[in-house]
Motif scaffolding. Structure first.
Motif, PDB file in Angstrom:
ATOM      1  N   ALA A   1      43.508  43.956  43.282  1.00 12.16           N
ATOM      2  CA  ALA A   1      44.685  44.425  43.385  1.00 12.16           C
ATOM      3  C   ALA A   1      44.964  44.675  44.630  1.00 12.16           C
ATOM      4  O   ALA A   1      46.669  45.088  44.694  1.00 12.16           O
ATOM      5  CB  ALA A   1      44.313  44.968  42.397  1.00 12.16           C
TER       6      ALA A   1
ATOM      7  N   PHE B   1      37.892  43.884  40.354  1.00  9.95           N
ATOM      8  CA  PHE B   1      39.181  43.829  39.823  1.00  9.95           C
ATOM      9  C   PHE B   1      40.032  44.679  41.033  1.00  9.95           C
ATOM     10  O   PHE B   1      41.219  44.441  41.657  1.00  9.95           O
ATOM     11  CB  PHE B   1      39.583  44.890  38.843  1.00  9.95           C
ATOM     12  CG  PHE B   1      38.964  44.031  37.425  1.00  9.95           C
ATOM     13  CD1 PHE B   1      39.536  43.310  36.574  1.00  9.95           C
ATOM     14  CD2 PHE B   1      37.803  44.574  37.273  1.00  9.95           C
ATOM     15  CE1 PHE B   1      39.907  42.591  35.430  1.00  9.95           C
ATOM     16  CE2 PHE B   1      37.636  43.934  35.601  1.00  9.95           C
ATOM     17  CZ  PHE B   1      37.818  42.602  34.801  1.00  9.95           C
TER      18      PHE B   1
ATOM     19  N   LEU C   1      45.961  48.761  36.342  1.00  6.61           N
ATOM     20  CA  LEU C   1      44.758  47.709  34.872  1.00  6.61           C
ATOM     21  C   LEU C   1      44.405  48.949  34.546  1.00  6.61           C
ATOM     22  O   LEU C   1      44.290  50.061  34.233  1.00  6.61           O
ATOM     23  CB  LEU C   1      43.492  47.628  37.048  1.00  6.61           C
ATOM     24  CG  LEU C   1      44.127  47.147  37.975  1.00  6.61           C
ATOM     25  CD1 LEU C   1      43.116  47.217  38.899  1.00  6.61           C
ATOM     26  CD2 LEU C   1      43.647  45.361  37.038  1.00  6.61           C
TER      27      LEU C   1
ATOM     28  N   GLY D   1      48.007  45.564  33.350  1.00  2.00           N
ATOM     29  CA  GLY D   1      47.091  44.657  33.368  1.00  2.00           C
ATOM     30  C   GLY D   1      46.182  44.821  32.175  1.00  2.00           C
ATOM     31  O   GLY D   1      45.198  46.344  31.776  1.00  2.00           O
TER      32      GLY D   1
ATOM     33  N   TRP E   1      44.385  35.699  37.974  1.00  2.74           N
ATOM     34  CA  TRP E   1      45.038  36.472  37.232  1.00  2.74           C
ATOM     35  C   TRP E   1      46.266  37.229  37.784  1.00  2.74           C
ATOM     36  O   TRP E   1      47.429  37.642  37.915  1.00  2.74           O
ATOM     37  CB  TRP E   1      44.230  37.606  36.535  1.00  2.74           C
ATOM     38  CG  TRP E   1      43.246  38.533  37.226  1.00  2.74           C
ATOM     39  CD1 TRP E   1      41.982  38.338  37.118  1.00  2.74           C
ATOM     40  CD2 TRP E   1      43.616  39.919  37.834  1.00  2.74           C
ATOM     41  NE1 TRP E   1      41.261  39.212  38.301  1.00  2.74           N
ATOM     42  CE2 TRP E   1      41.999  39.300  38.094  1.00  2.74           C
ATOM     43  CE3 TRP E   1      44.557  40.369  38.653  1.00  2.74           C
ATOM     44  CZ2 TRP E   1      42.767  41.127  39.665  1.00  2.74           C
ATOM     45  CZ3 TRP E   1      44.859  41.600  39.665  1.00  2.74           C
ATOM     46  CH2 TRP E   1      43.261  41.553  39.568  1.00  2.74           C
ATOM     47  N   ARG E   2      46.166  37.216  39.838  1.00  2.80           N
ATOM     48  CA  ARG E   2      45.837  37.493  41.041  1.00  2.80           C
ATOM     49  C   ARG E   2      47.799  36.976  40.620  1.00  2.80           C
ATOM     50  O   ARG E   2      48.681  37.200  41.412  1.00  2.80           O
ATOM     51  CB  ARG E   2      45.443  38.093  41.779  1.00  2.80           C
ATOM     52  CG  ARG E   2      46.108  38.597  43.073  1.00  2.80           C
ATOM     53  CD  ARG E   2      45.508  39.017  44.092  1.00  2.80           C
ATOM     54  NE  ARG E   2      46.081  38.537  45.310  1.00  2.80           N
ATOM     55  CZ  ARG E   2      46.824  38.615  46.470  1.00  2.80           C
ATOM     56  NH1 ARG E   2      45.185  37.296  46.786  1.00  2.80           N
ATOM     57  NH2 ARG E   2      47.101  38.152  47.452  1.00  2.80           N
TER      58      ARG E   2
ATOM     59  N   SER F   1      43.217  42.734  28.822  1.00  3.19           N
ATOM     60  CA  SER F   1      42.389  41.636  28.975  1.00  3.19           C
ATOM     61  C   SER F   1      42.267  41.147  27.854  1.00  3.19           C
ATOM     62  O   SER F   1      41.550  39.958  27.984  1.00  3.19           O
ATOM     63  CB  SER F   1      40.494  42.935  29.389  1.00  3.19           C
ATOM     64  OG  SER F   1      40.142  44.145  27.548  1.00  3.19           O
TER      65      SER F   1
ATOM     66  N   CYS G   1      43.784  39.761  32.652  1.00  4.14           N
ATOM     67  CA  CYS G   1      43.203  39.862  33.694  1.00  4.14           C
ATOM     68  C   CYS G   1      41.578  39.288  33.538  1.00  4.14           C
ATOM     69  O   CYS G   1      41.080  39.134  34.047  1.00  4.14           O
ATOM     70  CB  CYS G   1      42.857  41.615  33.778  1.00  4.14           C
ATOM     71  SG  CYS G   1      44.066  42.514  34.987  1.00  4.14           S
TER      72      CYS G   1
END
Ligand SMILES: NC(=O)c1ccc[n+]([C@@H]2O[C@H](COP(=O)([O-])OP(=O)(O)OC[C@H]3O[C@@H](n4cnc5c(N)ncnc54)[C@H](OP(=O)(O)O)[C@@H]3O)[C@@H](O)[C@H]2O)c1
Length: 323
Positions: A220, A216, A146, A170, A196-197, A172, A191
């Protein structure tokens, strides 16, 4: 000599360039001509009084220090003038010359530029400690990073890739995708997308590197495979999340705290050895240093302002010998 000092912890805008005497190395110390100082997220917290550790005032910020040994104090062995070294301290670097305890220093190999080395000190030491030391990363593991465009996140992408992992980055903003792919990621997750997952489905993760926290963390963690490890590195997205503790049970997974300051203080020799290894990999070309955004000492307040800019795209480094 000149230094950037704060009389109060009310933000870097209150800092001033002041003239002060050239520091003399005490016993066990060296004087270093400071060439480059990396700044990160924590430095901004410190100068604005929002960090748990409070320095004495006046305070000279900047602890990711690279420079050349210029004078050696009594009792220092194995270090000569002209040697380029790096150290990590909680501050004291934003000046033309500083003194450092000889026992904290790591030699910087010749091919590595001072600004690149300074940009690596804390972020690469943290990512290396997180992934290898705490996360037990193995070749072939799949790692989701991330905040992959940030200081520690970018370092994690490069270190995980250099260690033979498959890296999913990940970001933004998808416009940052090419950059993380060039750093070694094999896939990019946007993300900022609400779902996003879903982009991680089909990739059971061995490790999550999490410098963001907030909203987040839980998705995750839920994407980990069996025996996965979620590395808690920071909370750059703002909030400290809570995690339902049935999730580690269901996955036989672990939530692993990462505190590089604890590592450096509890095992200073181990910290130095890992940083030396990271520098060596960069000098040999097997690990990329970060992109750097360089500022002069006179631009120190502007360097701090850059730290808080989203999508900055590089590590902020102050080079005190630049005019
Ligand atoms: N545990 C340790 O020992 C240790 C050591 C060093 C740092 N840290 C922590 O690690 C964290 C990151 O530090 P850093 O120096 O790498 O910071 P940084 O260089 O400023 O990077 C921050 C990253 O977070 C992303 N980000 C920020 N706010 C976000 C939001 N609201 N939503 C989504 N993404 C967001 C940024 O994305 P953009 O590029 O899109 O702006 C960037 O990728 C901090 O919490 C710091 O305290 C921990």
């Amino acid at each position: 000599m000149k230094q950037f000092a704060l009389a109060e912890l009310v933000g870097a805008a209150s800092g001033r360039i002041v003239d002060t005497a050239l520091p003399q190395p005490a016993s066990g110390e060296v004087r270093v001509r400071v060439e480059a100082v990396g700044l990160g997220f924590v430095d901004d917290l410190i100068v604005s009084g929002r960090y748990q550790w409070k320095p004495q005032l006046p305070f000279v910020p900047g602890g990711e220090i690279v420079g050349t040994v210029e004078a050696v104090g009594e009792g220092v062995q194995g270090l000569t003038t002209g040697t380029r070294v790096a150290a990590w301290r909680m501050g004291g670097g934003l000046c033309e010359y500083c003194t450092l305890p000889a026992g904290y220093l790591v030699p910087v190999p010749a091919p590595l530029a001072s600004a690149d080395a300074a940009g690596m000190v804390l972020d690469y030491a943290t990512a290396d400690y997180a992934l290898i030391g705490r996360g037990q990363l193995r070749k072939g593991d799949t790692v989701f990073v991330l905040g992959a465009t940030g200081g520690v996140g970018g370092a994690a992408v490069r270190i995980a890739r250099a260690a033979g992992a498959e890296v999913i980055a990940g970001v933004s903003n998808l416009s940052q995708g090419d950059k993380v792919l060039a750093d070694g990621a094999s896939a990019v997750v946007d993300c900022s997308a609400p779902d996003w997952r879903d982009q991680l489905r089909g990739h059971p993760l061995d490790l999550v590197f999490d410098p963001l926290g907030g909203a987040f963390t839980e998705p995750a963690f839920r994407s980990l495979g069996k025996l996965g490890r979620h590395l808690v590195v920071g909370f750059a997205a703002g909030g400290i999340p809570a995690l339902p503790v049935n999730l580690p049970l269901l996955k036989s997974a672990s939530l692993v705290g990462v505190d590089v300051r604890f590592f450096a203080e509890s095992d200073p020799e181990g910290f130095r050895q890992r940083l030396a290894l990271v520098f060596d990999q960069a000098a040999r070309g097997s690990l990329r240093p970060p992109e750097t955004l360089c500022f002069s000492l006179g631009e120190a307040a502007a360097a701090f302002a850059a730290l808080t800019r989203r999508g900055r795209g590089g590590k902020v480094v102050v080079c005190p010998q630049l005019s």
